[in-house]
Write a protein that holds these residues in place. Structure first.
Motif, short mmCIF file in Angstrom:
data_model
loop_
_atom_site.label_atom_id
_atom_site.label_comp_id
_atom_site.label_asym_id
_atom_site.label_seq_id
_atom_site.Cartn_x
_atom_site.Cartn_y
_atom_site.Cartn_z
N MET A 79 0.82 -1.20 0.00
CA MET A 79 0.00 0.00 0.00
C MET A 79 0.86 1.25 0.00
SD MET A 79 -3.36 -0.93 2.31
CE MET A 79 -2.49 -0.71 3.81
N TYR A 80 2.03 1.17 0.67
CA TYR A 80 2.88 2.35 0.73
C TYR A 80 3.43 2.71 -0.64
CZ TYR A 80 2.71 1.91 5.77
OH TYR A 80 2.29 1.83 7.06
N LEU A 81 3.87 1.71 -1.38
CA LEU A 81 4.45 1.99 -2.69
C LEU A 81 3.40 2.60 -3.63
CD1 LEU A 81 6.84 1.98 -4.55
CD2 LEU A 81 6.33 -0.40 -5.11
N THR A 82 2.19 2.08 -3.60
CA THR A 82 1.16 2.66 -4.47
C THR A 82 0.89 4.11 -4.09
OG1 THR A 82 -0.61 1.73 -3.09
CG2 THR A 82 0.00 0.48 -5.05
N ALA B 85 -9.63 -2.10 1.10
CA ALA B 85 -10.95 -2.72 1.19
C ALA B 85 -10.85 -4.24 1.34
CB ALA B 85 -11.78 -2.38 -0.05
N ALA B 86 -9.90 -4.85 0.65
CA ALA B 86 -9.71 -6.29 0.75
C ALA B 86 -9.29 -6.69 2.16
CB ALA B 86 -8.69 -6.77 -0.27
N TRP B 87 -8.37 -5.94 2.75
CA TRP B 87 -7.93 -6.24 4.11
C TRP B 87 -9.06 -6.07 5.12
CZ3 TRP B 87 -4.12 -9.07 5.55
CH2 TRP B 87 -2.94 -9.10 4.83
N GLU C 192 -16.06 -11.80 -0.97
CA GLU C 192 -15.83 -10.39 -1.33
C GLU C 192 -14.34 -10.07 -1.25
OE1 GLU C 192 -16.71 -6.34 -2.36
OE2 GLU C 192 -17.53 -8.31 -2.81
N ARG C 193 -13.68 -10.59 -0.25
CA ARG C 193 -12.24 -10.37 -0.10
C ARG C 193 -11.48 -10.92 -1.30
NH1 ARG C 193 -9.02 -11.67 5.38
NH2 ARG C 193 -10.25 -9.87 5.99
N GLU C 194 -11.82 -12.12 -1.74
CA GLU C 194 -11.19 -12.72 -2.92
C GLU C 194 -11.44 -11.87 -4.16
OE1 GLU C 194 -9.12 -15.34 -3.75
OE2 GLU C 194 -8.74 -15.24 -1.60
N LYS D 121 -8.52 -9.88 -6.33
CA LYS D 121 -8.36 -10.07 -7.77
C LYS D 121 -8.46 -8.73 -8.50
CE LYS D 121 -10.06 -12.68 -11.69
NZ LYS D 121 -10.99 -13.69 -12.19
N GLU D 122 -9.43 -7.90 -8.12
CA GLU D 122 -9.56 -6.58 -8.75
C GLU D 122 -8.34 -5.71 -8.43
OE1 GLU D 122 -12.70 -2.85 -9.11
OE2 GLU D 122 -13.28 -4.61 -7.92
N TYR D 123 -7.83 -5.82 -7.20
CA TYR D 123 -6.63 -5.07 -6.81
C TYR D 123 -5.45 -5.45 -7.71
CZ TYR D 123 -2.24 -4.46 -4.27
OH TYR D 123 -0.93 -4.16 -3.93
#
Length: 113
Positions: free
Chosen positions: A1-4, A76-78, A85-87, A91-93
């Motif tokens: 997340m930091y790099l993004t 959101a996934a975390w 929904e997490r999966e 995948k979308e991430y």
């Protein structure tokens, strides 16, 4: 997340502060056309910006938006309690992150102001 977040923030700062157009704006079908043609702002003091510079800033901003979307999807996934929904979010991430890096490739060499 930091790099993004770092990439997103750098791209937005770069787009805001640049006054030269990146060479990738002049590429067509993977070939550089007029790649040494750099247009400056007509009058920085008066805040006048030519259309090509605005196009360049938008292009850089669009890449930043993809990194921003990837960061939001990761968060959101975390935070999701629903495994399906997490999966879906992971995948979308991953797809969004790949799209962000693909969009970064053509402009990468133009980002060393």
């Amino acid at each position: 997340m930091y790099l993004t977040a770092i990439l997103r923030d750098y791209l937005r700062a770069f787009a805001k502060n640049t006054y030269a157009i990146g060479n990738s704006l002049f590429e067509k079908d993977g070939e550089e056309n007029n790649c040494f043609q750099i247009r400056a702002v007509s009058s920085v003091e008066e805040g006048q910006v030519d259309g090509a510079l605005e196009d360049w800033r938008k292009r850089v901003g669009d890449v930043a938006d993809l990194f921003d979307k990837a960061a939001d999807l990761c968060t959101a996934a975390w935070e999701s309690d629903d495994w399906e929904e997490r999966e879906r979010l992971w995948k979308e991430y991953r797809n969004t992150l790949c799209a962000a890096f693909d969009a970064l490739k053509p402009i990468f060499h133009d980002l060393d102001d």
